[in-house]
Design a protein around this motif. Structure first.
Motif, short mmCIF file in Angstrom:
data_model
loop_
_atom_site.label_atom_id
_atom_site.label_comp_id
_atom_site.label_asym_id
_atom_site.label_seq_id
_atom_site.Cartn_x
_atom_site.Cartn_y
_atom_site.Cartn_z
N TYR A 127 -11.22 -0.95 2.96
CA TYR A 127 -12.05 -0.65 1.84
C TYR A 127 -12.29 -1.86 0.77
O TYR A 127 -13.35 -2.10 0.40
CB TYR A 127 -11.59 0.27 1.00
N GLY A 128 -11.11 -2.37 0.51
CA GLY A 128 -11.02 -3.79 -0.38
C GLY A 128 -11.82 -4.82 0.04
O GLY A 128 -12.39 -5.42 -0.76
N GLY A 177 0.67 -7.95 -1.81
CA GLY A 177 0.02 -6.74 -2.34
C GLY A 177 -0.63 -5.76 -1.29
O GLY A 177 -1.11 -4.53 -1.42
N ARG A 215 4.43 3.56 1.15
CA ARG A 215 4.23 2.23 0.40
C ARG A 215 5.74 2.08 -0.20
O ARG A 215 5.92 2.70 -1.25
CB ARG A 215 3.30 2.27 -0.22
N ALA A 237 0.76 8.64 2.08
CA ALA A 237 0.59 7.15 2.32
C ALA A 237 2.08 6.46 2.20
O ALA A 237 2.83 7.03 1.50
CB ALA A 237 -0.28 6.41 1.72
N ALA A 290 -2.84 4.35 6.23
CA ALA A 290 -3.42 4.46 4.82
C ALA A 290 -3.52 2.94 4.36
O ALA A 290 -4.58 2.91 3.60
CB ALA A 290 -2.35 5.34 4.26
N LEU A 291 -2.63 2.12 4.44
CA LEU A 291 -2.82 1.06 3.91
C LEU A 291 -3.61 -0.08 4.53
O LEU A 291 -4.35 -0.66 3.96
CB LEU A 291 -1.47 0.32 3.74
N MET A 340 -9.31 11.36 3.82
CA MET A 340 -8.01 11.20 2.76
C MET A 340 -6.94 11.18 2.99
O MET A 340 -6.31 12.01 3.60
CB MET A 340 -8.38 11.94 1.45
N PHE A 341 -5.90 10.26 2.67
CA PHE A 341 -4.60 10.26 2.92
C PHE A 341 -3.82 10.89 2.05
O PHE A 341 -4.16 10.69 0.44
CB PHE A 341 -3.87 8.72 3.09
N ALA A 373 -15.34 -4.11 -0.41
CA ALA A 373 -15.97 -4.24 -1.88
C ALA A 373 -16.08 -5.63 -2.12
O ALA A 373 -17.10 -5.92 -2.74
CB ALA A 373 -14.98 -3.61 -2.73
N MET A 374 -15.11 -6.66 -1.56
CA MET A 374 -15.29 -7.96 -1.87
C MET A 374 -16.43 -8.73 -1.44
O MET A 374 -17.38 -9.34 -1.66
CB MET A 374 -13.87 -8.68 -1.45
N MET A 401 -17.42 4.88 1.21
CA MET A 401 -17.05 3.91 2.35
C MET A 401 -16.38 4.71 3.60
O MET A 401 -15.57 5.49 3.16
CB MET A 401 -16.19 2.80 1.94
N THR A 404 -6.40 1.01 6.08
CA THR A 404 -7.83 1.66 5.52
C THR A 404 -8.20 0.97 4.33
O THR A 404 -9.21 0.50 3.90
CB THR A 404 -7.68 3.21 5.51
N GLY A 405 -6.91 0.79 3.46
CA GLY A 405 -7.19 0.28 1.96
C GLY A 405 -7.66 -1.13 2.14
O GLY A 405 -8.48 -1.58 1.33
N GLN A 406 -7.09 -1.70 3.16
CA GLN A 406 -7.64 -3.05 3.42
C GLN A 406 -9.12 -3.26 3.76
O GLN A 406 -9.89 -4.20 3.16
CB GLN A 406 -6.79 -3.73 4.46
#
Ligand code: FES
Ligand code: FES
Lengths: 161, 754
Positions: B652-653, B476, B7, B5, B645-646, B1-2, B656-657, B693, B648-650
């Motif tokens: 996960y997203g 985004g 941004r 992060a 952090a970002l 976990m970050f 999910a998609m 994830m 990793t977010g890509q």
């Protein structure tokens, strides 16, 4: 009719009783932090808090919030501009991408944390199921909620493993 | 976990201050709404809007005849009308625009626009459309086959002879909606200086500018498209979003007032382009020892009514049609086809999710038929350092890390143990368990899809603060933050000194679309190159001030030829200004040369490749067929993690998609008419549909990229579906070869019970 939004009381004429809360917030008050994703009550991006409970402002009418306290995303940070811990946690956990779901998500999470001070990841996951996020896969949003819980209520670290 | 992060635009977004297009209001602003077609194939006889004009508050109604410039535009073939003048080709076509004092008035005037139509036969099935006897969707083009790509490698006859085992399988993938949370919106106004200023929810400002200028019949320099926050794109905010901007600009041009055009979710879903549905037919020849000797593929993509970027999407499918494997004999034929369906266009993955869904299952099926372990089979056939791809590109200019990504994922998820526990439809248990994984490579950036370059401007102010801008668009994903971090590292200064300036089309050159996961690699490359120039400038400033030569820049300080520190960053900046040197740089990154021969389908298709592996664990309720995802793990070799952090977010997203693509997502049409209008009919993954994830970042610095980074946006999504489908096979014992799978699993379970 009297409506309180972000601690300010507004008198609203009876004629507006049927006006959508989302329209009133965005158009009349200029509070554009409330986002419209579907306008039919399905996506959660228009979520505001009504007496600290999440509500969908695209479904609510002004008459539904008379004499109630509405909190929008603009009202969450302190008046001096300091971010609320839940907001800071969203930033720090990397929970924001396009940001369009963020206001509704943050408010939903905030209402949840008021009720549940020691949330598990599963409970946090359940709490945001009404809010669609197309960008993040929710993982870092759940991270943010747990991080905020820790910062807000000083929980122990073990829940973050 | 970050917990820290970075941004740069997060504070604005988390407080509701970030302004998206619909959040802007201008004095005297008018509102426009589109009048959509109600049928998919027709000729317009008459449009009568006098009743609409008579509604109180309606200012104007515009149709194609009001367009001063070109009625049609397009990125490749100019076949897409801003407003339809005669022939309706899809249910998403726009016939007229109503402009009114308020949005409510404009919406309530919609029923008063009377359109008399003559319906004409349409074609909705790509296979039928390819037959010469079908009606032509775009008669000007002369064929329903919009494009055709092929690969011919080795000798198929030889391959057929050598093969000891053949497998054949057809796969079908679904039409998918992007579901960015913010629908298309545009706000345009004609400035006093004669420039049409465009704010809009779009991911390709330069493409938008071309659409607007073409519609208005003006020069590109007379249109300025500004970058503002956008509520998601995923490839979906190019053509349609540009058309929405062009329509708003048309209204603003004709009324001489600011005009806002807001799409409801219903309008967005009706009109916006989708992911191409594919039909993929494979024939694979194998040696008994497990070697693949040939692959023959025939792939048909439903491009819908307009060309959009179908030739580019299908080109990627062509290059990657055999997955990340060495195949000596290849015959791939890929068609993009016009139909009267809602058009198809760019969507995160861009032609790879479809082929990966097919090929990674085919690999599993082949291994099973050979009685081989699928992992062994993959290792025997997949590309490695120095391999040649099916287009005869030698993979030797970067680290080929398939083995590494695969090992990381399989180890993390404990695959070897868990794969033994799969249920294969065991009738004695209540719940079936399955695990599966998939691997892929992906050519970075555009390849032969288009001109590939980008630029960056670094402009240091006298007080040492830095303004940075690039030709990359903030979708985004965090592009700005990545650019800031790259600049900070290159200049050796704190990131807080750098402010990213959202550019407009009038002050940075066209850097192409921020698609193809190319933002970090291309924009980052330009930032590195601009930083190189800036460092020279700063050294010059110091040299001039001190009357010395041979200075060098390191970590925010300037050193003399003798290695002695002579100035810090701020002093250097000051001395630059004192000595008539601007600490300003324009940096360019041009993608390394690629090559492509349409005749053979050979060439160095991409200048580098990303390697990926993803695995899924799930369970299936044997009574209801309900699928529960238990775990998703990904490893991607992204070259270098600029902003973990970002990044990793890509991932996960993307997963999910990709999971939604595998299980639920489908946008059905009946005779071209959408059956779904809003989120209530379309299943987007919700938090409770997803498991925890894990994202593993593999970093093999890529020498082809100045920042060493590659892209992640698309790799993150493109192999989730085959990983899940193989896990479902191991759970249920049945192989599902069509998307989406969840409804089929329900049917299958129901059938078993009877
Ligand atoms: S906009 Fe209200 S729930 Fe979607
Ligand atoms: S961050 Fe884009 S929808 Fe949630």
């Amino acid at each position: 009719m009297k409506i309180t939004v972000n601690n300010t009381e507004y008198s609203v004429s009876e004629e507006l009783a049927e006006l959508k809360l989302s329209t009133y917030l965005r158009e009349n008050l200029g509070l554009t932090g409330t986002k419209i994703g579907c306008d039919i009550g399905v996506c959660g991006s228009c979520t505001v808090l009504v007496n600290n409970k999440p509500g969908r402002s695209c479904l609510l009418k002004l008459k539904d919030v008379v004499n109630k306290e509405v909190l929008t995303i603009e009202g969450l940070a302190s008046s001096s501009g300091t971010l609320h811990p839940i907001q800071q946690a969203f930033i720090d956990a990397g929970a924001i991408q396009c940001g369009f779901c963020t206001p509704g998500m943050v408010l939903t999470a905030y209402a949840f944390l008021l009720e549940n001070k020691q949330p598990s990841r599963e409970e946090a996951r359940e709490a945001i199921k009404g809010n669609i996020c197309r960008c993040t896969g929710y993982q870092q949003i759940i991270d943010a909620i747990l991080l905020a819980a820790q910062r807000m209520w000083n929980n122990e670290d073990k829940r973050f493993d | 976990m970050f917990t820290d992060a970075f941004r740069n635009d997060a504070a604005a977004k988390v407080t509701g201050k970030a302004k998206y297009t619909d959040d802007y209001k201008l004095p005297d602003m008018l509102y426009a709404v589109p009048v959509h077609s109600k049928v998919a194939s027709a000729i317009i006889k008459t449009i009568n809007y006098s009743k609409a004009l008579n509604q109180k508050g309606v200012v104007a109604v515009y149709t194609a005849k009001d367009i001063p410039g070109n009625i049609k535009f397009g990125q490749i073939i100019k076949d897409c009308p801003t407003l339809v003048n005669r022939r309706i080709r899809s249910a998403g076509d726009v016939i007229a625009l109503i402009v009114a004092e308020t949005r409510e008035i404009a919406l309530s005037a919609l029923p008063f626009v009377e359109v008399e139509l003559e319906e004409i036969p349409g074609v909705y099935n790509p296979e039928e459309a390819m037959q010469g006897t079908s009606p032509l969707v775009n008669p000007d083009f002369g064929s329903n086959i919009c494009n055709y790509h092929k690969v011919r490698t080795g000798n198929m006859e030889q391959g057929e002879k050598e093969a000891e085992l053949i497998i054949e399988q057809e796969f079908n993938t679904s039409r998918v909606e992007h579901c960015y949370l913010e629908p298309e919106t545009a706000l345009c106004y004609l400035r006093p200086d004669g420039v049409m200023e465009v704010l809009g929810s779009m991911q390709h400002p330069f493409s938008t500018r071309r659409f607007v200028a073409s519609t208005l019949g003006c020069k590109l320099s007379a249109v300025e498209v500004k970058n503002i926050p956008m509520g998601g794109g995923f490839g979906g905010k190019d053509d349609t979003a540009a058309l929405v901007c062009a329509r708003a600009a048309l209204c603003a041009y004709l009324t001489r007032k600011p005009v806002k055009l807001i799409y409801s979710r219903e309008m967005s879903m009706r009109e916006s382009y989708k992911r191409h549905p594919y039909k993929l037919q494979y024939r694979m020849g194998l040696k008994k020892n497990g070697k693949i000797v040939f692959i023959k593929a025939r792939i048909v993509a439903d491009g819908g009514a307009y060309c959009s970027v179908t030739p580019w999407v299908t080109w990627r499918s062509t290059v990657q049609s055999c997955g990340c494997y060495e195949v000596p004999n290849v015959q791939s034929d890929v068609y993009g086809v016009y139909t009267n369906n809602i058009f198809s266009g760019a969507f995160r993955g861009f032609g790879s999710p479809q082929v990966n869904f097919a090929i990674e299952q085919l690999i599993e099926m082949a291994a099973e038929k050979l009685n081989m372990d699928a992992t062994e089979f993959r290792k025997m056939n997949m590309v490695h350092q120095g391999s040649k791809t099916i287009t005869e590109q030698k993979l030797d200019n970067h680290t080929v890390s398939l083995q590494q990504v695969m090992d990381s994922v399989l180890q993390e998820i404990d695959y070897e143990n868990k794969v033994q526990q799969c249920s294969f439809g065991n009738p004695d248990v209540e719940e079936w368990y399955g695990i599966g994984y998939a691997i892929a490579y992906r050519g970075v950036s555009l390849g032969a899809e288009g001109t590939d370059m980008n630029s960056a401007i670094i402009n240091i102010q006298p007080d040492g603060s830095v303004l940075l801008e690039t030709g990359v668009h903030e979708n985004g994903q965090g592009a700005q933050s990545a650019m800031i971090l790259i600049a900070a590292k290159e200049l050796g200064i704190p990131k807080e000194l750098i402010r990213y300036r959202l550019p407009s089309t009038s002050n940075i050159p066209d850097g192409g679309s921020t698609v193809a996961s190319r933002g970090t690699i291309m924009g980052g490359g330009a930032v590195v190159n601009a930083a190189k120039i800036i460092k020279q400038r700063l050294c010059e400033g110091v040299e001039k001030a001190l009357g010395i030569n041979g200075c060098s820049y390191k970590n925010g300080n300037i050193y003399s030829a003798q290695g002695e520190k002579v100035a810090d960053f701020f002093a250097a900046v000051r001395w630059c200004y004192d000595h008539q040197i601007y600490p300003f740089a324009f940096g360019v990154f041009k993608a390394p040369q690629i090559s492509w021969d349409e005749e053979t389908g050979h060439g160095n298709a991409y200048f580098s490749w990303v390697y990926s592996c993803q695995a899924a664990e799930l369970k299936v309720n044997c009574k209801t067929g309900k699928i529960t995802l238990l775990n998703l793990v990904a490893a991607h070799d992204i070259g270098k993690a600029i902003n973990p952090a970002l990044l990793t977010g890509q991932i996960y997203g993307g997963m999910a998609m990709g999971a939604g693509y595998a299980l639920y997502e489908n946008f059905p049409l009946v005779k071209g008419e959408p059956q779904i209008t809003n989120y209530n009919g379309y299943r987007v993954m919700r938090s409770t549909d997803l498991p925890e994830m894990t994202a593993i970042l593999i970093e093999n610095a890529d020498p082809n990229s100045p920042s060493n980074a590659k892209g992640i946006g698309e790799p993150a999504l493109e192999i989730t579906a085959p990983a899940i489908s193989t896990a479902l096979y191991r759970a249920t014992g049945k192989r599902f070869t069509d998307l989406p799978i969840a409804p089929q699993v329900r049917e299958y379970v129901k059938g078993k019970k009877q």
